[in-house]
Design a protein around this motif. Structure first.
Motif, PDB file in Angstrom:
ATOM      1  N   UNK A 264     -35.708 -25.454 -13.377  1.00  0.00           N
ATOM      2  CA  UNK A 264     -36.605 -25.326 -12.231  1.00  0.00           C
ATOM      3  C   UNK A 264     -36.792 -26.677 -11.541  1.00  0.00           C
ATOM      4  N   UNK A 265     -36.797 -26.648 -10.200  1.00  0.00           N
ATOM      5  CA  UNK A 265     -37.074 -27.830  -9.393  1.00  0.00           C
ATOM      6  C   UNK A 265     -38.215 -27.492  -8.451  1.00  0.00           C
ATOM      7  N   UNK A 266     -39.288 -28.244  -8.554  1.00  0.00           N
ATOM      8  CA  UNK A 266     -40.471 -28.006  -7.726  1.00  0.00           C
ATOM      9  C   UNK A 266     -40.552 -29.088  -6.663  1.00  0.00           C
ATOM     10  N   UNK A 267     -40.335 -28.712  -5.402  1.00  0.00           N
ATOM     11  CA  UNK A 267     -40.375 -29.654  -4.284  1.00  0.00           C
ATOM     12  C   UNK A 267     -41.782 -29.666  -3.701  1.00  0.00           C
ATOM     13  N   UNK A 268     -42.328 -30.869  -3.534  1.00  0.00           N
ATOM     14  CA  UNK A 268     -43.671 -31.019  -2.973  1.00  0.00           C
ATOM     15  C   UNK A 268     -43.587 -31.924  -1.749  1.00  0.00           C
ATOM     16  N   UNK A 269     -43.801 -31.309  -0.584  1.00  0.00           N
ATOM     17  CA  UNK A 269     -43.893 -32.061   0.660  1.00  0.00           C
ATOM     18  C   UNK A 269     -45.337 -32.173   1.098  1.00  0.00           C
ATOM     19  N   UNK A 270     -45.540 -32.641   2.316  1.00  0.00           N
ATOM     20  CA  UNK A 270     -46.912 -32.852   2.806  1.00  0.00           C
ATOM     21  C   UNK A 270     -47.690 -31.542   2.850  1.00  0.00           C
ATOM     22  N   UNK A 271     -47.059 -30.462   3.336  1.00  0.00           N
ATOM     23  CA  UNK A 271     -47.759 -29.180   3.445  1.00  0.00           C
ATOM     24  C   UNK A 271     -48.089 -28.624   2.063  1.00  0.00           C
TER      25      UNK A 271
ATOM     26  N   UNK B 192     -48.527 -30.320  -0.707  1.00  0.00           N
ATOM     27  CA  UNK B 192     -49.560 -31.158  -1.319  1.00  0.00           C
ATOM     28  C   UNK B 192     -50.937 -30.788  -0.791  1.00  0.00           C
ATOM     29  N   UNK B 193     -51.021 -30.496   0.498  1.00  0.00           N
ATOM     30  CA  UNK B 193     -52.308 -30.161   1.114  1.00  0.00           C
ATOM     31  C   UNK B 193     -52.870 -28.857   0.568  1.00  0.00           C
ATOM     32  N   UNK B 194     -51.990 -27.874   0.296  1.00  0.00           N
ATOM     33  CA  UNK B 194     -52.450 -26.534  -0.085  1.00  0.00           C
ATOM     34  C   UNK B 194     -52.205 -26.218  -1.563  1.00  0.00           C
ATOM     35  N   UNK B 195     -51.900 -27.215  -2.371  1.00  0.00           N
ATOM     36  CA  UNK B 195     -51.644 -27.034  -3.807  1.00  0.00           C
ATOM     37  C   UNK B 195     -50.584 -25.961  -4.035  1.00  0.00           C
ATOM     38  N   UNK B 196     -49.450 -26.162  -3.372  1.00  0.00           N
ATOM     39  CA  UNK B 196     -48.329 -25.258  -3.503  1.00  0.00           C
ATOM     40  C   UNK B 196     -47.075 -26.049  -3.876  1.00  0.00           C
ATOM     41  N   UNK B 197     -46.053 -25.328  -4.319  1.00  0.00           N
ATOM     42  CA  UNK B 197     -44.753 -25.950  -4.560  1.00  0.00           C
ATOM     43  C   UNK B 197     -43.674 -25.034  -4.001  1.00  0.00           C
ATOM     44  N   UNK B 198     -42.608 -25.646  -3.490  1.00  0.00           N
ATOM     45  CA  UNK B 198     -41.425 -24.899  -3.069  1.00  0.00           C
ATOM     46  C   UNK B 198     -40.446 -24.930  -4.235  1.00  0.00           C
ATOM     47  N   UNK B 199     -40.204 -23.790  -4.840  1.00  0.00           N
ATOM     48  CA  UNK B 199     -39.444 -23.742  -6.081  1.00  0.00           C
ATOM     49  C   UNK B 199     -37.976 -23.439  -5.815  1.00  0.00           C
ATOM     50  N   UNK B 200     -37.116 -24.230  -6.449  1.00  0.00           N
ATOM     51  CA  UNK B 200     -35.675 -23.999  -6.440  1.00  0.00           C
ATOM     52  C   UNK B 200     -35.257 -23.679  -7.875  1.00  0.00           C
ATOM     53  N   UNK B 201     -34.459 -22.639  -8.049  1.00  0.00           N
ATOM     54  CA  UNK B 201     -33.959 -22.284  -9.368  1.00  0.00           C
ATOM     55  C   UNK B 201     -32.552 -22.853  -9.550  1.00  0.00           C
ATOM     56  N   UNK B 202     -32.197 -23.098 -10.784  1.00  0.00           N
ATOM     57  CA  UNK B 202     -30.901 -23.686 -11.097  1.00  0.00           C
ATOM     58  C   UNK B 202     -29.732 -22.856 -10.569  1.00  0.00           C
ATOM     59  N   UNK B 203     -29.917 -21.548 -10.465  1.00  0.00           N
ATOM     60  CA  UNK B 203     -28.829 -20.677 -10.013  1.00  0.00           C
ATOM     61  C   UNK B 203     -28.684 -20.642  -8.498  1.00  0.00           C
ATOM     62  N   UNK B 204     -29.469 -21.454  -7.782  1.00  0.00           N
ATOM     63  CA  UNK B 204     -29.342 -21.536  -6.333  1.00  0.00           C
ATOM     64  C   UNK B 204     -30.413 -20.796  -5.568  1.00  0.00           C
ATOM     65  N   UNK B 205     -31.181 -19.938  -6.219  1.00  0.00           N
ATOM     66  CA  UNK B 205     -32.245 -19.226  -5.521  1.00  0.00           C
ATOM     67  C   UNK B 205     -33.367 -20.181  -5.114  1.00  0.00           C
ATOM     68  N   UNK B 206     -33.976 -19.891  -3.976  1.00  0.00           N
ATOM     69  CA  UNK B 206     -35.102 -20.691  -3.492  1.00  0.00           C
ATOM     70  C   UNK B 206     -36.269 -19.770  -3.160  1.00  0.00           C
ATOM     71  N   UNK B 207     -37.462 -20.250  -3.439  1.00  0.00           N
ATOM     72  CA  UNK B 207     -38.665 -19.488  -3.114  1.00  0.00           C
ATOM     73  C   UNK B 207     -39.475 -20.255  -2.080  1.00  0.00           C
ATOM     74  N   UNK B 208     -40.074 -19.521  -1.154  1.00  0.00           N
ATOM     75  CA  UNK B 208     -40.999 -20.138  -0.214  1.00  0.00           C
ATOM     76  C   UNK B 208     -42.157 -20.746  -0.993  1.00  0.00           C
ATOM     77  N   UNK B 209     -42.858 -21.699  -0.396  1.00  0.00           N
ATOM     78  CA  UNK B 209     -43.981 -22.326  -1.110  1.00  0.00           C
ATOM     79  C   UNK B 209     -44.945 -21.296  -1.682  1.00  0.00           C
ATOM     80  N   UNK B 210     -45.265 -21.469  -2.955  1.00  0.00           N
ATOM     81  CA  UNK B 210     -46.170 -20.566  -3.668  1.00  0.00           C
ATOM     82  C   UNK B 210     -47.288 -21.388  -4.288  1.00  0.00           C
ATOM     83  N   UNK B 211     -48.426 -20.750  -4.604  1.00  0.00           N
ATOM     84  CA  UNK B 211     -49.495 -21.478  -5.294  1.00  0.00           C
ATOM     85  C   UNK B 211     -48.993 -22.075  -6.599  1.00  0.00           C
ATOM     86  N   UNK B 212     -49.357 -23.310  -6.858  1.00  0.00           N
ATOM     87  CA  UNK B 212     -48.851 -24.019  -8.044  1.00  0.00           C
ATOM     88  C   UNK B 212     -49.208 -23.281  -9.329  1.00  0.00           C
TER      89      UNK B 212
END
Length: 422
Positions: A373-380, A382-402
């Motif tokens: 799992x890779x959790x990307x944290x940008x400015x948005x 960080x502000x809303x306590x969310x992470x944009x999650x990338x999975x090792x198999x290439x799937x990506x999820x829109x920002x979700x609550x941490x």
């Protein structure tokens, strides 16, 4: 494009798997290594490799506790006389290290744990009400392997063995062997091992076996019945039995196409007699227990070698050295990323932060390609306590609550799932 497996790596064909030589990958991924000053066949484990090994061992210990096993520790040395009684010295001494003279006695590095466990059973009296008594240990044993056959983790001289011995009545033996087989199958499910072959290992011609025809017949009939009732396909192989009894061997194939035994179940009427083991039956008389030898993953070294080659370092999330890497987009999000890492650690997850000092976001994503799992944290985020999650198999999820992301990952890890997401 091949379909990704649940663990997030493409399925292997023979050519691809052959590229996953665990010796090469073990060094490249900083899992284990060797040094001539330590000696051939004596690998040492680096921090990430130690995490894989420890996690695997803890999985086994937990599974055994839940199945009613009690864990023990026993010494790695024993007097030569101990192995003369057990039969190892007469049948196995060529594979043992030479005796050492200590205080006028000869002691040897043990080639097996079973004689120690037999003595531990014998040290106390036992009633039939206590049986089955299941004794387990992750313990060291030593084999004097020739230098020419040593290699990586698959052929070593110091072995950490996942071993257990069940002392039971004859009436209980078949059910205990069946339950041990089920433990093995569940462990293979958690590890994602699906290509196992089952073998009934029988004696063959030659004098390496204990001469007790009636006992061999009884134990062979018992294991044959267990396999038949399991519904598993199996084949019988002469010349593959232990010196004291037949066994069920679970066979796998390594990256070079060589077959090897990982797990085993053995029925032993021999050593209980050699050590004069007994229990007090309902009739108040002494009776001889059956001794079942059972190993879920065999040697830890060989199991990890197979997993390295099976996954190419992209281990199931519960087994991965680093389960989640946190990627702040810029220095401004670094404090939020570090706070998120602490929340991961609080849930028992193995997480690390890879900040901008380690390169561009794209470079850091590529560097962490084996992390589940890779959790990307940008400015948005960080502000809303969310992470944009990338999975090792290439799937990506829109920002979700941490908290939602962490709860999902922690649940999959706790379940020892091979799925990255469901």
């Amino acid at each position: 494009m091949p379909r990704a497996s649940p663990c997030g790596h493409p399925p292997h064909d023979r050519e691809e798997t052959a590229m996953h030589d665990h010796r090469k990958l073990g060094r490249e991924l900083d899992l284990f290594d060797t040094d001539p000053l330590i000696g051939a066949g004596l690998p040492y484990w680096l921090p990430d490799g130690a995490v894989v090994r420890h996690t695997l061992e803890e999985y086994i210990r937990t599974a055994e506790r839940r199945a009613g096993y009690r864990h023990v520790y026993s010494p790695v040395l024993g007097k030569r006389e101990l192995y003369e009684i057990s039969g190892h010295w007469s049948h196995y001494s060529d594979d043992m290290f030479p005796p050492m003279d200590v205080g006028g006695e000869q002691v040897v590095l043990r080639p097996s744990l079973c004689p120690h466990h037999a003595l531990m059973y014998r040290s106390r009296s036992h009633s039939y009400r206590e049986l089955p008594l299941r004794m387990a240990e992750l313990g060291g044993m030593y084999r004097s392997e020739l230098s020419g056959v040593l290699g990586g983790l698959t052929r070593v001289r110091a072995i950490q063995l996942n071993d257990a011995h069940i002392f039971c009545t004859l009436d209980q033996a078949a059910e205990e062997a069946r339950a041990a087989l089920e433990l093995i199958r569940r462990a293979y499910g958690a590890l994602g091992i699906g290509s196992a072959r089952y073998r009934l290992s029988l004696p063959g011609p030659g004098g390496k076996y204990v001469a007790a025809p009636e006992l061999w017949q009884r134990s062979t009939a018992l294991l044959t019945d267990v396999l038949d009732r399991s519904g598993l396909p199996y084949e019988a192989a002469e010349g593959e039995a232990a010196f004291y009894g037949p066994k069920i061997d679970v066979q796998l194939v390594d990256s070079a196409g060589r077959e090897f035994t990982l797990s085993t179940i053995q029925v032993d009427f021999h050593q209980p007699a050699r050590f004069d083991l007994h229990y007090i039956g309902a009739d108040g008389a002494k009776h001889r227990p059956v001794m079942i030898h059972r190993s879920i993953i065999g040697s830890v070294e060989r199991a990890v070698a197979h997993l390295i080659e099976e996954y190419g370092g992209a281990f199931p999330a519960w087994l991965a050295p680093t389960q989640l890497v946190i990627l702040p987009v810029s220095e401004a999000e670094l404090p939020d990323a570090e706070a998120f890492a602490r929340r991961c650690t609080g849930l028992g997850l193995r997480a690390e932060t890879a900040g901008p000092e380690r390169g561009t976001l794209g470079a850091r994503i590529r560097e962490a390609r084996l992390v589940p799992y890779q959790a990307v944290i940008g400015a948005r985020e960080a502000t809303h306590d969310r992470v944009a999650l990338r999975l090792r198999d290439g799937r990506r999820h829109d920002p979700r609550p941490a908290d939602e992301v962490l709860a999902r990952i922690a649940a999959l890890v706790d379940a020892h799932s091979t799925d990255l997401w469901n």
